[in-house]
Design an enzyme around this catalytic site. Structure first.
Site, PDB file in Angstrom:
ATOM      1  CG  HIS A 522      -0.290   0.084   2.545  1.00 16.99           C
ATOM      2  ND1 HIS A 522       0.032   1.270   3.153  1.00 16.99           N
ATOM      3  CD2 HIS A 522       0.114  -0.880   3.412  1.00 16.99           C
ATOM      4  CE1 HIS A 522       0.587   1.051   4.334  1.00 16.99           C
ATOM      5  NE2 HIS A 522       0.657  -0.254   4.511  1.00 16.99           N
ATOM      6  CB  CYS A 541       0.957  -3.773   5.501  1.00 15.92           C
ATOM      7  SG  CYS A 541      -0.589  -4.656   5.799  1.00 15.92           S
TER       8      CYS A 541
END
Length: 623
Positions: A522, A541
């Site tokens: 992301h 992440c």
């Protein structure tokens, strides 16, 4: 006088003090007088009981905060070798012609002649290999590696592959098979047949073990820690033995069980190169050194000596006078800072003049023995991945802090990434990219809600409302201030998400490959983090330095098109027309686009855990 008037006079009388000044009556006493004047005995009794019950109710204590913890590392339990049950190999049934049974022209079946050797033969193997050998010979009762009274050249070539197992990162000791001598006493034909039968079975067992190890690795990664997530490969060894028996070049076919591709070939070549080298000289620098401009430290002398050894010829020429005049002083002045910055720039580090862990590693380097170890561990990890990597893929290497998009088997885009910190490590697994989400919501993980947000919310229940987060209780939208956060804990059904915005933790987009670890790639509003050399900073992440470029590659479109999706400001998902393999990997040695192997710091200390697993495996196999 009316009742109301008499009550009023009474209240005033009570309220008048001896000074004559009217003061506020005690609330409880006043309420008691009103109750006596206007409420029935039954009503007063009910209210008194209610008050007493409320008094007896205990005050609710805050529910203890049980933190959501990440996966753990385990004490590795290796595969257990089992004894091959040769008694299960069925006797051949004569149903066809002589040639169908593999009989000699005289009608003698060499395999049947050697069968008595199986009664006393004791061989151990990996469970799958033991089962496969029995299965193969039960349906194919004939020799693969023996012809007449001799060992075939095909068998010798396969033995050579097994003996060279160290060259592909395995251990040749695991597959050692003694080859019978060519010469033998012709008067002891029965003994020769037993000897050949024992060799046949031992070689097939070794081959089956090798095929299993070569294709999936000697170590089951999931037993190392919960941060590893791979479905362990289960090759059809019986069928592969059959294919090997018919292969034009069985040695080549056996080698092909190892990972195929430029990455593995580069690792093999690097392993050989390192083993042929003499150990290089190195200068030691204290492992905990953190030296900033203006400070003084006796380790500075070692830093300057290491730069003189490791620096390029151009750097040495430009700073020849400084090297000649430096007398080992500990003061880190401007002239020496400039030298360190020049070295950092050459080494691809941030040229800030601070001598920390990354600069120290570049100065000290690692020994050839350390590099050999890293390469061998990389070869083991490579076996957990698909045997042949897809030509179109995304490869994330956590120790290198990079994400690379491959097209046609070649690197087409590479960028810096931020991965999980040591307390929130990014997992090691394979998956497939399925969609790109623009202007995403951020569903806050339970670990962050419980571990980080809950203490703040117990002190300030409206905390999330003010920040613009959305809260759900049992799937129903509620305000943060309406939740009894003292009663919230793990598994309470409280959800929190951050709507799309400029301050959203996921930035403009996320690239999803749905997995049970809730890990994805992301964007991030924290762009400055990409300037750091060590970027283990996230909750797990993978943050991308250039998310629009990566999104354009995986969607097969332009960066301008990605921008148009974002410009609308609305949450939107776009599915990929074809899923793309993604490897969220962990390699402390890995080749670049030119095949040159690069080495990286072991940010999560996983090399040591894998080394322990391999040591435990080797101990179990030799016990």
């Amino acid at each position: 006088m009316s009742i109301k008037m008499r009550a009023g006079v009474a209240l005033v009388a009570i309220a008048v003090t001896f000074t004559g000044v009217i003061s506020a009556p005690p609330p409880v006493q006043a309420q008691g007088l009103l109750d006596a004047l206007f409420k029935s005995p039954a009503q007063r009794k009910r209210e008194r009981q209610a008050r007493e019950q409320a008094t007896r109710q205990p005050v609710e204590a805050p529910k203890p905060v049980v933190k959501v913890r990440g996966p753990r590392y385990h004490k590795y339990k290796p595969d257990t070798l089992v004894k091959v049950d040769f008694g299960k190999i069925a006797d051949p049934v004569v149903t066809g012609g002589i040639n169908d049974m593999g009989l000699s022209p005289l009608g003698i079946d060499p395999f049947a002649e050697g069968r008595p050797a199986l009664a006393d033969l004791s061989v151990k193997a990996l469970p799958e290999a033991a089962e496969a050998v029995v299965e193969y010979y039960s349906s194919h009762p004939g020799y693969i590696w023996v012809a007449g009274t001799a060992i075939t050249d095909r068998a010798r070539a396969v033995v050579d592959v097994l003996n060279a197992a160290d060259e592909v990162g395995l251990s040749a000791a695991d597959y050692k098979v003694d080859v019978p001598a060519d010469a033998f006493d012709v008067t002891q034909g029965t003994e020769r047949q037993k000897e050949l039968m024992a060799f046949e079975m031992k070689l097939s067992v070794a081959v089956a073990n090798y095929m299993l190890d070569a294709s999936r690795g000697r170590v089951d990664p999931n037993r190392i820690s919960g941060y590893h997530d791979f479905k362990r490969k289960s090759p059809d060894l019986a069928r592969q033995l059959e294919a090997l028996s018919k292969a034009a070049d069985p040695a080549e076919a056996l080698l092909a069980q190892n990972p195929q591709g430029a990455h593995f070939e580069a690792l093999k070549a690097e392993l050989k190169r390192l083993q042929d080298l003499d150990e290089s000289e190195r200068i030691e620098i204290a492992a905990d050194l953190l030296l900033k401009p203006g400070q003084a430290n006796p380790e500075l002398a070692n830093v300057i000596a290491a730069i003189e050894m490791k620096g390029s010829d151009a750097l040495k020429t430009d700073n020849a006078l400084l090297f000649a005049s430096y007398a080992g002083k500990p003061e880190y002045d401007e002239e020496l800072v400039a030298l360190v910055k020049a070295f950092q720039k050459e080494a691809g580090l941030k040229p800030d003049g601070v001598v920390g862990p990354a600069t120290r590693r570049a100065l000290v380097g690692i020994t050839n023995a350390d590099k050999i170890e890293k390469v061998r561990l990389a070869m083991e990890r490579a076996r957990w991945l698909p045997g042949v990597l897809a030509s179109r893929r995304v490869f994330i290497n956590q120790p290198a802090y990079t994400a690379t998009y491959y097209e046609g088997g070649k690197s087409d885009l590479s960028m810096r990434v931020v991965v999980g910190k040591r307390s929130n490590q990014t997992n090691f697994f394979d998956d497939e990219i399925e969609l790109v989400e623009f202007n995403p919501y951020w569903g806050v993980p339970q670990s962050i809600i419980i571990n980080e947000m809950l203490p703040k919310l117990r002190a300030d229940p409206s905390y999330l409302d003010r920040l613009g987060y959305e809260v759900t209780a049992g799937g129903r939208a509620v305000s943060s201030s309406s939740v009894n956060w003292n009663a919230v804990g793990k598994g309470s059904g409280i959800g929190v998400r951050q709507p799309p915005s400029n301050g959203n933790a996921l930035g403009e987009l996320k690239i999803l490959f749905p997995n049970r670890h809730a890990i994805y790639m992301h964007d991030t509003p924290s762009k400055s983090l990409f300037k750091r050399d060590t970027r283990a900073l996230s909750h797990g992440c993978v943050r991308l330095q250039d998310p629009r470029a990566m999104a354009a590659k995986v969607l097969g479109t332009s960066v301008a098109d990605i921008g148009s999706h974002i410009a609308g400001g609305q949450n939107k998902q776009v599915q990929l027309s074809t899923k793309i393999p993604v490897h969220v990997a962990y390699f402390t040695a890995w080749p670049d686009d030119n095949g040159t192997v690069e080495y990286f710091a072991d940010v999560y200390n996983r090399d040591s855990y894998l080394r322990k697993a391999i040591d435990a495996t080797e101990a179990a196999r030799t016990s």
